[in-house]
Design a protein around this motif. Structure first.
Motif, PDB file in Angstrom:
ATOM      1  N   MET A 271       0.774  -1.265   0.041  1.00 36.53           N
ATOM      2  CA  MET A 271       0.101  -0.035  -0.041  1.00 36.53           C
ATOM      3  C   MET A 271       0.929   1.203   0.017  1.00 36.53           C
ATOM      4  SD  MET A 271      -2.993  -1.356   2.792  1.00 36.53           S
ATOM      5  CE  MET A 271      -3.766  -0.034   2.810  1.00 36.53           C
ATOM      6  N   THR A 274      -1.729   5.660   0.521  1.00 37.54           N
ATOM      7  CA  THR A 274      -3.435   5.512   0.598  1.00 37.54           C
ATOM      8  C   THR A 274      -3.903   5.272   1.833  1.00 37.54           C
ATOM      9  OG1 THR A 274      -5.259   4.360  -0.466  1.00 37.54           O
ATOM     10  CG2 THR A 274      -3.273   3.132  -0.209  1.00 37.54           C
ATOM     11  N   ASP A 275      -4.896   5.774   2.401  1.00 39.35           N
ATOM     12  CA  ASP A 275      -5.710   5.467   3.536  1.00 39.35           C
ATOM     13  C   ASP A 275      -7.150   4.881   3.113  1.00 39.35           C
ATOM     14  OD1 ASP A 275      -6.325   5.142   5.987  1.00 39.35           O
ATOM     15  OD2 ASP A 275      -7.145   6.930   6.254  1.00 39.35           O
ATOM     16  N   LEU A 282     -10.396  -4.960   1.499  1.00 41.48           N
ATOM     17  CA  LEU A 282      -9.073  -5.128   1.840  1.00 41.48           C
ATOM     18  C   LEU A 282      -8.873  -6.514   2.416  1.00 41.48           C
ATOM     19  CD1 LEU A 282      -8.068  -1.742   3.386  1.00 41.48           C
ATOM     20  CD2 LEU A 282      -7.264  -2.493   1.297  1.00 41.48           C
ATOM     21  N   THR A 288       1.217  -7.337   4.472  1.00 41.34           N
ATOM     22  CA  THR A 288       1.015  -6.078   3.869  1.00 41.34           C
ATOM     23  C   THR A 288       2.005  -5.245   4.414  1.00 41.34           C
ATOM     24  OG1 THR A 288      -1.266  -6.585   3.966  1.00 41.34           O
ATOM     25  CG2 THR A 288      -0.377  -4.405   4.000  1.00 41.34           C
ATOM     26  N   GLN A 290       2.862  -1.192   4.232  1.00 39.48           N
ATOM     27  CA  GLN A 290       2.137   0.037   4.207  1.00 39.48           C
ATOM     28  C   GLN A 290       3.293   1.121   4.269  1.00 39.48           C
ATOM     29  OE1 GLN A 290      -1.532   0.897   6.347  1.00 39.48           O
ATOM     30  NE2 GLN A 290      -1.990   2.618   5.314  1.00 39.48           N
ATOM     31  N   ASP A 292       3.381   5.289   4.070  1.00 38.47           N
ATOM     32  CA  ASP A 292       2.745   6.648   4.372  1.00 38.47           C
ATOM     33  C   ASP A 292       3.395   7.709   4.919  1.00 38.47           C
ATOM     34  OD1 ASP A 292       0.452   8.771   4.767  1.00 38.47           O
ATOM     35  OD2 ASP A 292      -0.683   6.975   3.727  1.00 38.47           O
ATOM     36  N   ASN A 297      -1.935   6.877   9.731  1.00 39.53           N
ATOM     37  CA  ASN A 297      -2.568   6.022   8.602  1.00 39.53           C
ATOM     38  C   ASN A 297      -1.982   4.664   8.477  1.00 39.53           C
ATOM     39  OD1 ASN A 297      -3.965   8.199   8.012  1.00 39.53           O
ATOM     40  ND2 ASN A 297      -2.865   8.328   5.742  1.00 39.53           N
ATOM     41  N   ILE A 298      -0.739   4.089   8.976  1.00 39.39           N
ATOM     42  CA  ILE A 298      -0.501   3.100   9.037  1.00 39.39           C
ATOM     43  C   ILE A 298      -1.132   2.004   9.783  1.00 39.39           C
ATOM     44  CG2 ILE A 298       1.787   1.447   9.177  1.00 39.39           C
ATOM     45  CD1 ILE A 298       3.486   4.040   8.477  1.00 39.39           C
ATOM     46  N   THR A 302      -6.244  -2.046   7.761  1.00 39.40           N
ATOM     47  CA  THR A 302      -5.968  -3.350   7.788  1.00 39.40           C
ATOM     48  C   THR A 302      -4.528  -3.643   8.685  1.00 39.40           C
ATOM     49  OG1 THR A 302      -5.753  -5.532   6.509  1.00 39.40           O
ATOM     50  CG2 THR A 302      -4.761  -3.692   5.689  1.00 39.40           C
ATOM     51  N   VAL A 304      -0.719  -4.646   9.251  1.00 37.89           N
ATOM     52  CA  VAL A 304       0.324  -4.635   8.553  1.00 37.89           C
ATOM     53  C   VAL A 304       1.518  -5.432   9.008  1.00 37.89           C
ATOM     54  CG1 VAL A 304      -0.129  -2.370   7.605  1.00 37.89           C
ATOM     55  CG2 VAL A 304       1.269  -2.235   9.327  1.00 37.89           C
ATOM     56  N   GLY A 307       5.269  -1.498   8.637  1.00 34.94           N
ATOM     57  CA  GLY A 307       4.880  -0.058   8.307  1.00 34.94           C
ATOM     58  C   GLY A 307       6.012   0.698   8.064  1.00 34.94           C
TER      59      GLY A 307
END
Length: 581
Positions: A271, A274-275, A282, A288, A290, A292, A297-298, A302, A304, A307
């Motif tokens: 990701m 994006t949030d 998802l 995952t 992420q 950001d 937002n991390i 969902t 992760v 991060g």
């Protein structure tokens, strides 16, 4: 001649490039408006409604990357600004709201039009500059502007009626305000771990958002190395358009199957910026990563595995050299093939040969896509207008897309198009509006005429709140046709009554000519597209909950038909005609 506080405020705003202020004036703003009147370098844009003024400021800022300003007078006028300001907040767009306030000596007495604006605006604003004395004014005004620009946020400046005319003070505190840039570089361990996970994965999916706007090329480089499909958010449609390598479309309620499957069937999801809020779209058991720039937002939607707190450009600059070229492209190839098939199906649905009347709305969107300028700007309403834009428009080259993608407000299309046209005088501006949303904001079409803005407004006129109908049916409710019904005027005639131009289109053979007429118009132009309310747009994945909801809804609607409900019978016929024609 000494200046007053209003003139000093205007000086500071102009120093950061503000040349348009959208609003409705009133007693507490009169000195501020008079200050504008004496200058030829800044314009007061008189709107018909403050709510439209704040959406116009949003559209101006969003499409120019500059600070924009809206204004409303005391209590009631200031309150009307709220909705557009919330939209700017949630789209992370820098906007200053200037609000009048009653005379200080009357505050706290429940005076006529008195509202505790600081309390009301507390959630929408990052900072509120309530000017209590002339000595304080330059310091708090500059602080509001700096916070708005630095945080891409909404800030408010409150100008009490008596303060507005006071002699300005502390001019020596005024200094140049710049928008500084910096990079947020991730730690090396995060890069090493991300590279290890990505290199070890077989099927990588990328979910990319607006945070990738400055790093499109680097995202594509990574995707090609990983043989990874790119699914994007709606707001990122003008970054990763339909014709770009590795792109497989959208996910979410208005997405497409390849976009959905790229996210849900990968073994590692990356990701980027994006949030994405729709947790049902998802995966929650998939590894995952992420990345950001906003740490909060991390892991927000969902869980992760890794991060990374970084801007996307800095992350990819360090990551991409560590990524090994993958040779297995089966996952990508299958999804790209599915996306190609889906696009071909969308093209068939938008064929002008499907001339059943009322017309299919897809035809209009597809032909606008074909004829609109490569650098056109599109403002899109919340609802089915966004669906037709997302499914049938390719925001390629220098096209831009804006709307209420996070706040989800109606009535954003027309006023933000006005702001976008003021900010981009030589560009083609299109507004895609549902009839319900246009009815909320249509009074400011007169404003577009007044200022000779050649915006092109496509109104999907189906006499219904169609997206609300979809939401009702998903919840298992029979459509409440009376509540959903929109009673409309002839929008083309309305355009002409206002001093603009327009055409009402009821036959497929007339669509192409109408779009070309709108393109060529030097006046604000409305295409009144009389379309079917039965056009269906199903989510890319129907789960058990949605299947039960839609099924229950249709059973209830059929039951109402059997009991003699003519409205429901007409509703079902429209859906059947639209689907099978």
């Amino acid at each position: 001649m000494s200046k007053n506080v209003s003139e000093q405020l205007l000086d500071i705003l102009q120093s950061v490039g503000v040349d348009k202020i959208y609003g409705v004036t009133g007693d507490a703003l009169n000195f501020f408006v008079k200050a504008i009147e004496g200058r030829d370098t800044v314009d007061w844009i008189g709107m018909k409604h403050e709510g439209n003024a704040s959406f116009a400021a949003f559209g101006h800022s969003q499409t120019s990357n500059n600070l924009a300003v809206c204004a409303g007078t005391v209590g009631p006028g200031a309150l009307h600004l709220i909705n557009g300001l919330y939209n700017a907040k949630k789209e992370r767009t820098p906007v200053i709201a200037i609000t009048g306030q009653i005379d200080q000596k009357q505050q706290g007495t429940n005076f006529f039009q008195e509202v505790d604006l600081k309390k009301v605006f507390d959630d929408v604003c990052d900072y509120q500059a309530v000017i209590e004395t002339p000595e304080q004014a330059p310091m708090v005004v500059q602080r509001a502007i700096k916070i708005a620009m630095a945080n891409n946020a909404v800030c408010r400046i409150e100008l009490a009626a008596n303060v507005a005319e006071m002699k300005a003070a502390n001019e020596e505190f005024i200094h140049p305000i710049k928008k500084y840039s910096s990079r947020l570089i991730p730690d090396e361990n995060s890069i090493i771990e991300a590279a290890k996970l990505l290199n070890g994965a077989t099927k990588v999916g990328i979910l990319a958002g607006d945070g990738c706007r400055e790093s499109r090329a680097a995202v594509l480089e990574l995707a090609k190395k990983l043989q990874a499909p790119i699914t994007h958010s709606l707001r990122a449609s003008d970054i990763f358009d339909h014709d770009t390598d590795n792109v497989v479309g959208l996910t979410g309620l208005i997405g497409n199957p390849s976009g959905y499957n790229a996210v849900m069937k990968c073994d590692l999801l990356l990701m980027l910026g994006t949030d994405f809020p729709y947790i049902d779209f998802l995966p929650h058991q998939t590894k995952t990563i992420q990345v950001d720039i906003r740490q909060e937002n991390i892991g927000n939607r969902t869980s992760v595995s890794l991060g990374v707190w970084s801007d996307i450009s800095s992350f990819l600059e360090l990551l991409n050299p560590r990524i090994e070229q993958k040779s297995d492209s089966d996952f990508l190839d299958k999804l790209r093939g599915n996306f190609k098939d889906w696009r071909a199906n969308m093209k068939e649905q938008a064929s002008p040969t499907r001339d059943h009347e009322p017309l299919h709305p897809q035809i209009f969107a597809d032909l606008v896509n074909e004829h609109a300028a490569n650098d056109a700007i599109f403002t899109v309403e919340t609802g089915t207008s966004a669906i037709w834009a997302a499914h049938h428009m390719s925001f390629h080259n220098q096209r831009r897309l804006t709307g209420s993608f996070n706040h989800g407000s109606m009535a954003v299309g027309l006023p933000s198009a006005i702001g976008a046209q003021f900010a981009n005088k030589n560009k083609e501006i299109w507004a895609f509006c549902g009839d319900g949303a246009f009815n909320m904001s249509m009074q400011d079409f007169i404003t577009a005429v007044k200022y000779e803005l050649p915006i092109k407004v496509l109104v999907f006129n189906n006499s219904e709140l169609s997206f609300v109908k979809l939401e009702m049916e998903e919840a298992g409710l029979a459509a409440s046709l009376d509540a959903l019904h929109e009673t409309n005027v002839n929008f083309a005639e309305y355009a002409k009554l206002c001093g603009g131009d327009g055409v009402r289109v009821e036959h497929a053979e007339d669509i192409d000519a109408a779009i070309m007429q709108a393109k060529a118009s030097k006046k604000p132009f409305i295409i009144d597209a009389v379309v079917s309310s039965g056009a269906l747009s199903l989510p890319p994945h129907i789960g058990l909950k949605e299947a039960i909801g839609f099924g229950t809804s249709k059973v209830k609607e059929v039951g109402q038909v059997i009991s003699g409900d003519k409205g429901q019978w007409d509703n079902l016929k429209k859906e059947l005609y639209s689907y099978f024609d």
